[in-house]
Design an enzyme around this catalytic site. Sequence first.
Site, PDB file in Angstrom:
ATOM      1  CE  LYS A  23      -5.063  -1.054   1.671  1.00 46.84           C
ATOM      2  NZ  LYS A  23      -5.584  -2.236   2.277  1.00 46.84           N
ATOM      3  CB  THR A  60      -0.918  -0.128   1.203  1.00 47.16           C
ATOM      4  OG1 THR A  60      -1.781  -1.159   1.263  1.00 47.16           O
ATOM      5  CG2 THR A  60      -1.820   1.377   1.056  1.00 47.16           C
TER       6      THR A  60
HETATM    7  N1  LIG Z   1      -0.967  -6.654   7.457  1.00 43.58           N
HETATM    8  C1  LIG Z   1      -2.198  -6.311   6.961  1.00 43.58           C
HETATM    9  O1  LIG Z   1      -3.204  -6.689   7.519  1.00 43.58           O
HETATM   10  C2  LIG Z   1      -2.315  -5.459   5.398  1.00 43.58           C
HETATM   11  C3  LIG Z   1      -3.461  -5.619   5.026  1.00 43.58           C
HETATM   12  C4  LIG Z   1      -3.577  -5.015   3.678  1.00 43.58           C
HETATM   13  C5  LIG Z   1      -2.624  -4.177   3.090  1.00 43.58           C
HETATM   14  N2  LIG Z   1      -1.189  -4.298   3.809  1.00 43.58           N
HETATM   15  C6  LIG Z   1       0.145  -3.751   3.345  1.00 43.58           C
HETATM   16  O2  LIG Z   1       0.835  -4.511   2.783  1.00 43.58           O
HETATM   17  C7  LIG Z   1       2.330  -4.173   3.050  1.00 43.58           C
HETATM   18  C8  LIG Z   1       3.065  -5.146   3.841  1.00 43.58           C
HETATM   19  O3  LIG Z   1       2.384  -5.463   5.177  1.00 43.58           O
HETATM   20  P1  LIG Z   1       2.485  -6.354   6.192  1.00 43.58           P
HETATM   21  O4  LIG Z   1       1.718  -6.491   7.289  1.00 43.58           O
HETATM   22  O5  LIG Z   1       3.102  -7.740   5.465  1.00 43.58           O
HETATM   23  O6  LIG Z   1       3.926  -5.772   6.677  1.00 43.58           O
HETATM   24  P2  LIG Z   1       5.334  -6.380   7.596  1.00 43.58           P
HETATM   25  O7  LIG Z   1       4.803  -7.690   8.476  1.00 43.58           O
HETATM   26  O8  LIG Z   1       5.880  -5.482   8.405  1.00 43.58           O
HETATM   27  O9  LIG Z   1       6.266  -6.846   6.353  1.00 43.58           O
HETATM   28  C9  LIG Z   1       7.073  -5.851   5.768  1.00 43.58           C
HETATM   29  C10 LIG Z   1       7.940  -6.682   4.904  1.00 43.58           C
HETATM   30  O10 LIG Z   1       8.664  -5.611   3.995  1.00 43.58           O
HETATM   31  C11 LIG Z   1       9.868  -5.815   4.144  1.00 43.58           C
HETATM   32  N3  LIG Z   1      10.925  -4.460   4.178  1.00 43.58           N
HETATM   33  C12 LIG Z   1      10.208  -3.396   4.718  1.00 43.58           C
HETATM   34  N4  LIG Z   1      11.008  -2.466   4.331  1.00 43.58           N
HETATM   35  C13 LIG Z   1      12.199  -2.826   3.689  1.00 43.58           C
HETATM   36  C14 LIG Z   1      13.163  -2.409   3.145  1.00 43.58           C
HETATM   37  N5  LIG Z   1      13.487  -1.117   3.443  1.00 43.58           N
HETATM   38  N6  LIG Z   1      13.869  -3.159   2.136  1.00 43.58           N
HETATM   39  C15 LIG Z   1      13.713  -4.370   2.108  1.00 43.58           C
HETATM   40  N7  LIG Z   1      12.411  -5.133   2.829  1.00 43.58           N
HETATM   41  C16 LIG Z   1      11.791  -4.393   3.214  1.00 43.58           C
HETATM   42  C17 LIG Z   1      10.232  -6.544   5.547  1.00 43.58           C
HETATM   43  O11 LIG Z   1      11.380  -7.227   5.638  1.00 43.58           O
HETATM   44  P3  LIG Z   1      12.124  -7.736   7.008  1.00 43.58           P
HETATM   45  O12 LIG Z   1      11.416  -8.947   7.328  1.00 43.58           O
HETATM   46  O13 LIG Z   1      13.479  -7.761   6.985  1.00 43.58           O
HETATM   47  O14 LIG Z   1      11.520  -6.459   7.983  1.00 43.58           O
HETATM   48  C18 LIG Z   1       8.948  -7.535   5.426  1.00 43.58           C
HETATM   49  O15 LIG Z   1       9.332  -8.559   4.603  1.00 43.58           O
HETATM   50  C19 LIG Z   1       2.015  -2.798   3.673  1.00 43.58           C
HETATM   51  O16 LIG Z   1       2.282  -1.791   2.524  1.00 43.58           O
HETATM   52  C20 LIG Z   1       0.639  -2.903   4.378  1.00 43.58           C
HETATM   53  O17 LIG Z   1       0.139  -1.526   4.491  1.00 43.58           O
HETATM   54  C21 LIG Z   1      -1.015  -4.877   4.962  1.00 43.58           C
END
Ligand SMILES: NC(=O)c1ccc[n+]([C@@H]2O[C@H](COP(=O)([O-])OP(=O)(O)OC[C@H]3O[C@@H](n4cnc5c(N)ncnc54)[C@H](OP(=O)(O)O)[C@@H]3O)[C@@H](O)[C@H]2O)c1
Length: 288
Positions: free
Chosen positions: A171, A96
């Site tokens: 979104k 997102t």
């Molecule tokens: N969680 C939900 O319910 C949900 C629902 C809809 C949309 N989203 C969206 O989906 C996206 C991911 O959400 P999530 O919940 O999966 O987040 P998350 O669990 O915090 O995972 C984030 C991922 O991105 C990687 N990452 C972050 N910064 C990085 C960087 N600078 N370089 C390389 N890798 C990086 C992290 O790697 P590491 O493992 O090394 O930290 C991890 O694999 C976000 O944009 C969020 O807004 C989430």
Amino acid sequence: MKVAFIGLGNMGFPMAGHLAAGGHEVTVYNRTAAKAEAWVAKHGGACAATPAAAAEGTEIAFVCVGNDDDLRSVVFGADGVLAGLASGAILVDHTTASAGIAREIAEAGGDSGIGFLDAPVSGGQGGAEGGVLTVMVGGHAATFERARPVIDCFARAVTLMGDVGSGQLTKMVNQICIVGIIQGLSEGLDFGRRAGLDVSRVVEVISKGAAQSWQMDNRSGTMIEDSFDFGFAANWMRKDLRICLDEAGRNGALLPTASSIEQNYGRLHERGEGRLDNTALIRLLRTP
Ligand SMILES: NC(=O)c1ccc[n+]([C@@H]2O[C@H](COP(=O)([O-])OP(=O)(O)OC[C@H]3O[C@@H](n4cnc5c(N)ncnc54)[C@H](OP(=O)(O)O)[C@@H]3O)[C@@H](O)[C@H]2O)c1
């Protein structure tokens, strides 16, 4: 199909798993390598040392990281996804993020013949685990048609909304609509409790009428119990609202409610409660 998945967080890990279960040959990359190794141990496939190496030789590379800056760091540069993809390949971004970064990536990829789709998702971690996400997509129709059957592995609804950026803009509408409901539900539940009502019974009654919502059906119980150690983090919602407010600054939309709720999420963050589920807004009313 040979595909890559970059970013194995709460969302990416299960989404990539559905690609493997769907019969695709998946190479993963995650900044914290242990997660990529755990993914391979669970699903097979391979892991790579950089986003570029993961993307090399694949037809579609999927990305799901945190925000615009994270996206820049995995997409651009010598180790970035674009450097690994060949002409004719597609980059699908499930982060997102802003519509601006979507256009920036599409333009950079377009120079090398790489297609791009901005494809944020809705449905949460549960939707990712169940493979039933809703995906809103921006990009060219031909690129969309090629990627769609693969995206179907983890989605129940995949819709092309328009040009690049339209997925992210859709979104934004989604998030604007959701936060108003969460704030309203918080105020209603807190008011009911202070008025001496049995709020669980109140919900039972009013959820059969016009006050019903997904948030009421799925989150009022945990809000009443003050339980927030799950779900979509308040900090993520704050990030999304900031993207909406930025966009509104450009398109002239007035977002008085979203704007004040963004400040509420800021207060939660300052209180050290930013990692709680986004329905923790009610805490600001319980203990101001
Ligand atoms: N969680 C939900 O319910 C949900 C629902 C809809 C949309 N989203 C969206 O989906 C996206 C991911 O959400 P999530 O919940 O999966 O987040 P998350 O669990 O915090 O995972 C984030 C991922 O991105 C990687 N990452 C972050 N910064 C990085 C960087 N600078 N370089 C390389 N890798 C990086 C992290 O790697 P590491 O493992 O090394 O930290 C991890 O694999 C976000 O944009 C969020 O807004 C989430």
